[in-house]
Scaffold this active site. Structure first.
Site, PDB file in Angstrom:
ATOM      1  N   LYS A  72       0.841  -1.201   0.000  1.00 57.09           N
ATOM      2  CA  LYS A  72       0.000   0.000   0.000  1.00 57.09           C
ATOM      3  C   LYS A  72       0.875   1.250   0.000  1.00 57.09           C
ATOM      4  O   LYS A  72       0.626   2.190  -0.744  1.00 57.09           O
ATOM      5  CB  LYS A  72      -0.933   0.005   1.222  1.00 57.09           C
TER       6      LYS A  72
ATOM      7  N   GLN B 268      -4.283  -1.041   9.682  1.00 56.19           N
ATOM      8  CA  GLN B 268      -4.319  -2.377   9.083  1.00 56.19           C
ATOM      9  C   GLN B 268      -4.959  -3.387  10.034  1.00 56.19           C
ATOM     10  O   GLN B 268      -4.633  -3.447  11.213  1.00 56.19           O
ATOM     11  CB  GLN B 268      -2.892  -2.818   8.705  1.00 56.19           C
TER      12      GLN B 268
ATOM     13  N   ASP C 293     -10.831   3.704   4.340  1.00 57.07           N
ATOM     14  CA  ASP C 293     -11.244   2.288   4.303  1.00 57.07           C
ATOM     15  C   ASP C 293     -12.764   2.158   4.193  1.00 57.07           C
ATOM     16  O   ASP C 293     -13.263   1.080   3.853  1.00 57.07           O
ATOM     17  CB  ASP C 293     -10.819   1.592   5.611  1.00 57.07           C
TER      18      ASP C 293
HETATM   19  N1  GUN Z   1      -6.806  -6.063   6.203  1.00 62.45           N
HETATM   20  C1  GUN Z   1      -7.133  -6.761   5.080  1.00 62.45           C
HETATM   21  N2  GUN Z   1      -7.724  -5.948   4.183  1.00 62.45           N
HETATM   22  C2  GUN Z   1      -7.793  -4.731   4.745  1.00 62.45           C
HETATM   23  C3  GUN Z   1      -8.297  -3.461   4.290  1.00 62.45           C
HETATM   24  O1  GUN Z   1      -8.830  -3.300   3.188  1.00 62.45           O
HETATM   25  N3  GUN Z   1      -8.146  -2.429   5.171  1.00 62.45           N
HETATM   26  C4  GUN Z   1      -7.576  -2.570   6.393  1.00 62.45           C
HETATM   27  N4  GUN Z   1      -7.497  -1.492   7.181  1.00 62.45           N
HETATM   28  N5  GUN Z   1      -7.113  -3.725   6.845  1.00 62.45           N
HETATM   29  C5  GUN Z   1      -7.217  -4.789   6.015  1.00 62.45           C
END
Ligand code: GUN
Length: 293
Positions: free
Chosen positions: A56, A100, A123
């Site tokens: 990311k 995350q 998110d």
């Molecule tokens: N863990 C797995 N996918 C995601 C996501 O799209 N956002 C976040 N914050 N954590 C994740």
């Protein structure tokens, strides 16, 4: 044989659009000349999360988004994490906050998600943003289902009046996915672990979105000929099993023979999640002057 939906190529197109948008924002007065900022918070040492977070951050930097990395030890307390979120909420350089998931077991993820400024919730997990989506007035939409909608659009899938089946009712994928398809005038059935006769429900669907996290649960023989199949699953079998290869929620080899279009795993939905995160961060930066703190 189905057309393969190339999530990598479509995600690259979305990212290029974000890069152009970032350049335009930096050159505009409204954006204040500052690039979009994304805070990425990782607590602990989960190896999969470390990879996701790294990817990311890298993708964000490539399109000109400024990344604020916050890697915290496994021993971080709830109070420390809440204090960090509070500071990021107030920081004018930060347009998007991503914590995350999953968090270590001693931390309350729900409380953390609810503490994020909903105008920085790239998110789309905050109750306010989920609520707005349910009301048909979305602000930030969760990245994976938003990415699936882009894939469906790119393959020219007609949604109005289509029978769509979503398998899995998670708050991160299945539920927002069902709301998005409903808003696009599809007739949506949301299936889950207690659904009776999943095979029959899937067999009626023009569009199948599988997001249940169970390797090859959806059998190829269930797919209606000509259906569009989107596989959100990313199941990593135990070392040794199934050749240790990443596999989706759909039995791909058989489904491919019946579907009109299908996403591969990997290289289908996965790259879209990151691309839509970048898109949401740019959108947030464009709304800076509307943001209420
Ligand atoms: N863990 C797995 N996918 C995601 C996501 O799209 N956002 C976040 N914050 N954590 C994740």
């Amino acid at each position: 044989m189905a057309t393969l939906i190339d999530g990598k190529a479509i995600a690259a197109k979305v990212r290029a659009g974000v890069r152009d948008g970032v350049l335009a924002l930096v050159g505009s007065e409204r954006g204040g000349g500052e690039p979009p900022g994304l805070a990425v918070v990782l607590v602990g040492v989960d190896p999969a999360s470390q990879i996701y977070v790294r990817n990311k951050g890298k993708a964000a930097a490539e399109v000109g988004i400024k990344v604020f990395d916050h890697t915290l030890p496994e021993t971080t307390t709830q109070a420390e994490l809440m204090a960090l979120v509070g500071r990021l909420n107030e920081d004018p350089r930060v347009d998007g906050i991503l914590v995350q998931m999953p968090l270590p077991a001693h931390l309350d993820a729900k409380r953390v998600m609810r503490a994020i400024n909903p105008w920085k919730d790239v998110d789309g997990f905050h109750p306010q943003n989920m609520g707005l989506l349910a009301l048909g007035d979305p602000r930030f939409v969760a990245c994976t289902p938003a990415g699936v909608m882009v894939l469906l659009e790119e393959v020219g899938c007609k949604l109005a009046g289509a029978d769509a089946v979503v398998i899995g009712r998670s708050t991160t994928v299945g539920r927002p996915m069902a709301l998005l398809l409903t808003a696009a005038d599809a007739t949506v059935t949301l299936c889950h672990s207690k659904t009776r006769d999943l095979a029959a429900v899937v067999g009626r669907a023009d569009i199948v979105v599988a997001a249940i996290g169970r390797a090859e649960l959806v059998k190829g023989a269930w797919i209606k000929p000509g259906a569009v199949v989107i596989d959100v699953g990313m199941n990593r079998p135990a070392a040794g099993a199934a050749g240790g290869k990443l596999c989706g929620d759909v039995e791909f080899a058989e489904a491919e023979k019946r579907a009109s279009a299908i996403t591969p795993v990997p290289g289908g939905v996965g790259p879209m999640t990151i691309a839509l995160l970048l898109q949401n961060t740019l959108t947030s930066a464009r709304r800076r002057s509307d943001r209420t703190r």
